[in-house]
Write an enzyme that holds these catalytic residues in place. Structure first.
Site, PDB file in Angstrom:
ATOM      1  N   THR A 174      13.560   4.481  10.602  1.00 24.30           N
ATOM      2  CA  THR A 174      14.425   3.327  10.848  1.00 24.30           C
ATOM      3  C   THR A 174      13.870   2.078  10.170  1.00 24.30           C
ATOM      4  OG1 THR A 174      15.086   4.245  12.987  1.00 24.30           O
ATOM      5  CG2 THR A 174      15.471   1.887  12.628  1.00 24.30           C
ATOM      6  N   THR A 187       0.835  -1.202   0.000  1.00 20.10           N
ATOM      7  CA  THR A 187       0.000   0.000   0.000  1.00 20.10           C
ATOM      8  C   THR A 187       0.865   1.246   0.000  1.00 20.10           C
ATOM      9  OG1 THR A 187      -1.946  -1.004   1.019  1.00 20.10           O
ATOM     10  CG2 THR A 187      -1.643   1.348   1.371  1.00 20.10           C
ATOM     11  N   CYS A 215      -8.844  -5.756   1.533  1.00 23.85           N
ATOM     12  CA  CYS A 215      -8.832  -4.328   1.852  1.00 23.85           C
ATOM     13  C   CYS A 215     -10.218  -3.702   1.762  1.00 23.85           C
ATOM     14  CB  CYS A 215      -7.868  -3.590   0.921  1.00 23.85           C
ATOM     15  SG  CYS A 215      -6.155  -4.078   1.178  1.00 23.85           S
ATOM     16  N   GLN A 239       0.396  -9.604  -6.596  1.00 21.55           N
ATOM     17  CA  GLN A 239      -0.125 -10.965  -6.771  1.00 21.55           C
ATOM     18  C   GLN A 239       0.633 -11.750  -7.838  1.00 21.55           C
ATOM     19  OE1 GLN A 239      -2.176 -12.383  -4.789  1.00 21.55           O
ATOM     20  NE2 GLN A 239      -3.004 -10.623  -3.684  1.00 21.55           N
ATOM     21  N   ASN A 247      -6.118  -9.042  -8.065  1.00 17.51           N
ATOM     22  CA  ASN A 247      -6.178  -9.729  -6.786  1.00 17.51           C
ATOM     23  C   ASN A 247      -7.529 -10.387  -6.505  1.00 17.51           C
ATOM     24  OD1 ASN A 247      -6.737  -6.783  -6.663  1.00 17.51           O
ATOM     25  ND2 ASN A 247      -7.446  -7.262  -4.602  1.00 17.51           N
ATOM     26  N   SER A 280       5.053  -6.936  -1.989  1.00 16.81           N
ATOM     27  CA  SER A 280       4.595  -7.082  -0.610  1.00 16.81           C
ATOM     28  C   SER A 280       5.229  -8.309   0.017  1.00 16.81           C
ATOM     29  CB  SER A 280       3.068  -7.222  -0.586  1.00 16.81           C
ATOM     30  OG  SER A 280       2.612  -7.568   0.708  1.00 16.81           O
ATOM     31  N   GLY A 281       5.592  -8.207   1.295  1.00 20.15           N
ATOM     32  CA  GLY A 281       6.187  -9.334   1.989  1.00 20.15           C
ATOM     33  C   GLY A 281       5.191 -10.402   2.377  1.00 20.15           C
ATOM     34  N   HIS A 282       4.037 -10.000   2.910  1.00 25.48           N
ATOM     35  CA  HIS A 282       3.136 -11.010   3.470  1.00 25.48           C
ATOM     36  C   HIS A 282       2.344 -11.773   2.417  1.00 25.48           C
ATOM     37  CE1 HIS A 282      -0.990  -9.055   3.440  1.00 25.48           C
ATOM     38  NE2 HIS A 282      -0.234  -8.012   3.161  1.00 25.48           N
TER      39      HIS A 282
END
Length: 378
Positions: A238, A71, A324, A180, A150, A200-202
């Site tokens: 960070t 996002t 979402c 995706q 998606n 995206s990581g997840h």
């Protein structure tokens, strides 16, 4: 045990990702901006993930910037280009089926005075690349198109659209939401002609809270955040080293088996279609040549939410569309040709190669039971 079939919403973190995260939480926990050894070790871990992602995408490591997720990557890409180039080129182009993070970013630009061109698929759910090219002018600064939808699994003609757009206007910036598609279909930046690419990581069996944005050298973006020089000032704050390390570990584990995993997903998807075929009132919205990981279909006369919770009572987890949207109708299915009634009764099954055929049989049996017992939708 629960049957999890909602992998387009999020995936279960793999052991490689969990191990990398734990190692950074317990051992390599320094701030990568610190000048001492612990800080250097943390920075080296981040740099290693940049190299991993760059190797998969066939790009330079310095073009990878880490974010809090797709996002943010999408917002930074769309709004960042608009801020950097939009004063003299206030025209932007996208599709009518984008993820909410892209869709809402363009809506914000429109409210700010940009001319937003939204191009829809035809009655068969197919995009005409020429429609995008024809919309490109000298005043166009950005074109954004997702790789894999998606909700339905449609694979969009990103390469043809971006090639055509750049032939007409070599200065145009191209952005692709590849969330995706990453590690599910082969992606090479040079072949895709994408100047910006969101990850995206997840969605790849890493943790939530981390993503990445590929930015081609020479492309300027106005940052969304200010306050530090992390990520070369592109994304200050960070860096979440454990989450980044987990994303790198997951990507490294999945990349060598992309073809085998896609084949396994295709077999599962075909099996699910075969099992669904005897049931009455099933309308499939996903195309045959779409992503093997996603199958969207309607169960006539039963609202999505009612069927979803019935399946949940059986320990089976699916979705009614984009996570979402929180269950609300996003309008995407109707753009691909579904009726409103079909969209209101749609179920999205999103697979993982680790899913088993007996889980899909249980899903179909539960849907059949739901058809026999649930009240029809009004």
């Amino acid at each position: 045990m629960a049957i999890y079939l909602d992998n387009a919403a999020t995936t279960k973190p793999c052991q490689a990702a969990i191990g990398a995260i734990n190692q950074c939480l317990t051992e390599n926990y320094g701030n990568p901006s610190s000048l001492h050894h612990a800080g250097l070790q943390a920075q080296l871990a981040i740099d290693g993930v940049r190299r991993t992602l760059a190797s998969i995408l066939a790009c330079e490591p310095g073009c990878i910037y880490f974010t809090s997720g797709a996002t943010e990557s999408n917002n930074l890409a769309v709004r960042g280009v608009a801020g950097a180039y939009g004063k003299h080129k206030p025209r932007v182009i996208t599709t009518t089926v984008e993820h909410a993070s892209v869709r809402e970013s363009f809506r914000q630009l429109e409210q700010a005075g940009f001319e937003v061109i939204r191009i829809a698929p035809d009655s068969h759910g197919v995009f005409d690349p020429n429609a995008f090219v024809e919309a490109v002018t000298e005043r166009t600064c950005l074109i954004s198109m997702m790789l894999v939808n998606n909700e339905t699994g449609h694979i969009l003609p990103v390469r043809r659209v971006f090639y055509g757009a750049k032939r007409k206007n070599p200065q145009i910036i191209t952005h692709c939401d590849a969330v995706q598609g990453f590690l599910k279909v082969p992606i090479r930046i040079s072949e895709l002609k994408a100047d910006l690419l969101s990850l995206s990581g997840h969605k790849i069996h890493a943790a939530k809270g981390v993503g990445a944005l590929y930015v081609r050298k020479g492309v300027r973006l106005t940052p969304l955040l200010f306050g530090g020089e992390q990520e070369h000032g592109m994304r200050p704050g960070t860096e979440p080293v454990p989450l980044i390390a987990g994303m790198g570990a997951a990507a490294a584990e999945l990349a060598p088996t992309l073809a085998q995993r896609s084949q396994r997903a295709a077999e599962l998807r075909a099996y699910l279609l075969e099992q669904l075929s005897p049931l009455p009132g099933i309308t499939v919205h996903s195309p045959e040549d779409g992503s093997p990981y996603i199958l969207n279909f309607s169960v006539a006369n039963i609202r999505s939410e009612i069927m979803l919770h019935f399946l949940e009572s059986k320990g089976i987890y699916v979705s009614s569309g984009s996570a979402c949207s929180k269950g609300a109708n996003s309008g995407v299915l109707e753009q691909f040709g579904a009726t409103r009634a079909q969209a209101d009764s749609a179920i999205r099954v999103s697979l993982c190669p680790e899913n088993a055929k007996h889980e899909l049989r249980s899903l179909v049996q539960a849907i059949a039971e739901g058809q026999a017992t649930l009240k029809t939708a009004k």
